[in-house]
Design an enzyme around this catalytic site. Sequence first.
Site, short mmCIF file in Angstrom:
data_model
loop_
_atom_site.label_atom_id
_atom_site.label_comp_id
_atom_site.label_asym_id
_atom_site.label_seq_id
_atom_site.Cartn_x
_atom_site.Cartn_y
_atom_site.Cartn_z
N HIS A 6 0.82 -1.23 0.00
CA HIS A 6 0.00 0.00 0.00
C HIS A 6 0.85 1.27 0.00
O HIS A 6 0.34 2.36 -0.26
CB HIS A 6 -1.02 -0.02 1.15
CG HIS A 6 -0.52 0.46 2.46
ND1 HIS A 6 -0.19 -0.38 3.50
CD2 HIS A 6 -0.28 1.71 2.91
CE1 HIS A 6 0.22 0.34 4.53
NE2 HIS A 6 0.16 1.62 4.20
N ASP A 53 -0.57 -7.33 1.70
CA ASP A 53 0.04 -6.00 1.75
C ASP A 53 1.55 -6.11 1.89
O ASP A 53 2.13 -5.73 2.90
CB ASP A 53 -0.57 -5.22 2.94
CG ASP A 53 -0.23 -3.74 2.88
OD1 ASP A 53 0.30 -3.30 1.83
OD2 ASP A 53 -0.45 -3.05 3.87
N SER A 150 4.37 2.51 7.93
CA SER A 150 4.05 1.41 7.02
C SER A 150 5.23 0.96 6.19
O SER A 150 6.05 1.78 5.76
CB SER A 150 2.92 1.81 6.07
OG SER A 150 1.71 1.64 6.74
N GLY A 151 5.30 -0.34 5.98
CA GLY A 151 6.38 -0.92 5.19
C GLY A 151 7.59 -1.24 6.04
O GLY A 151 8.47 -1.98 5.61
N1 ARG Z 1 -1.14 2.39 7.46
C1 ARG Z 1 -0.14 3.10 8.19
C2 ARG Z 1 0.90 3.66 7.22
O1 ARG Z 1 0.63 3.66 6.04
C3 ARG Z 1 0.46 2.27 9.28
C4 ARG Z 1 -0.47 2.19 10.43
C5 ARG Z 1 0.01 1.31 11.51
N2 ARG Z 1 -0.84 1.51 12.63
C6 ARG Z 1 -0.73 0.88 13.80
N3 ARG Z 1 -1.54 1.23 14.75
N4 ARG Z 1 0.19 -0.03 13.98
O2 ARG Z 1 1.91 4.18 7.61
#
Ligand code: ARG
Length: 247
Positions: A6, A53, A150-151
Amino acid sequence: VLTAAHCFSGSVNSSDYQVHLGELTVTLSPHFSTVKRIIMYTGSPGPPGSSGDIALVQLSSPVALSSQVQPVCLPEASADFYPGMQCWVTGWGYTGEGEPLKPPYNLQEAKVSVVDVKTCSQAYNSPNGSLIQPDMLCARGPGDACQDDSGGPLVCQVAGTWQQAGVVSWGEGCGRPDRPGVYARVTAYVNWIHHHIPEAGGSGMQGLPWAPLLAALFWPSLFLLLVSGVLMAKYWLSSPSHAASEL
Ligand code: ARG
């Protein structure tokens, strides 16, 4: 480089990315790797919270390893990151809900423990069933990953080696007691990773499968050699010409 699919929702164009290795603060240093190829498990970035993902980023040229730049181990597909296991998540993302990381943008880390699938499924129960899929892994701290993490990697030390158990994927808010962080479960994708990077090292004995193969190749030839030796000896002893010469 292992990351989340994503993360490429803004662009899937390799030339839009730079990979900065061995850095602890977010800086736009002139030393970076360029990207040759982006391989997403699902082929394209899925909606937030979806399965698969995970993505691989192939760099344009090999990386020089140093004390600052080291690969992490991939777990075996059968590896078990059991509930309660202590792991670490790192990133330059938000330090709390609505709180972006402040300068000097130092890399942050949080200790989290793996949450069992049932508890996590219940935490993320929705009218149409749980949002937690078999290829997801949950972990909670007090600390947690957050927006922009993320990632990033979730790593756990197993018998002295760091293994990557997860890729930061999603969560409801950040660090909420009843909302664990959700990660792409790396063990669900190790075969896919090995398919794209055959030379990627696992954590176990990669060379071992060769032993039975070599044995299977060599034992029959050894057997044939023995048989032909015996036949030749027999022929030699019973051959008339040979017998005549002995006279
Ligand atoms: N989707 C988020 C990003 O793109 C990461 C979120 C992780 N959240 C969590 N509560 N661990 O960076």
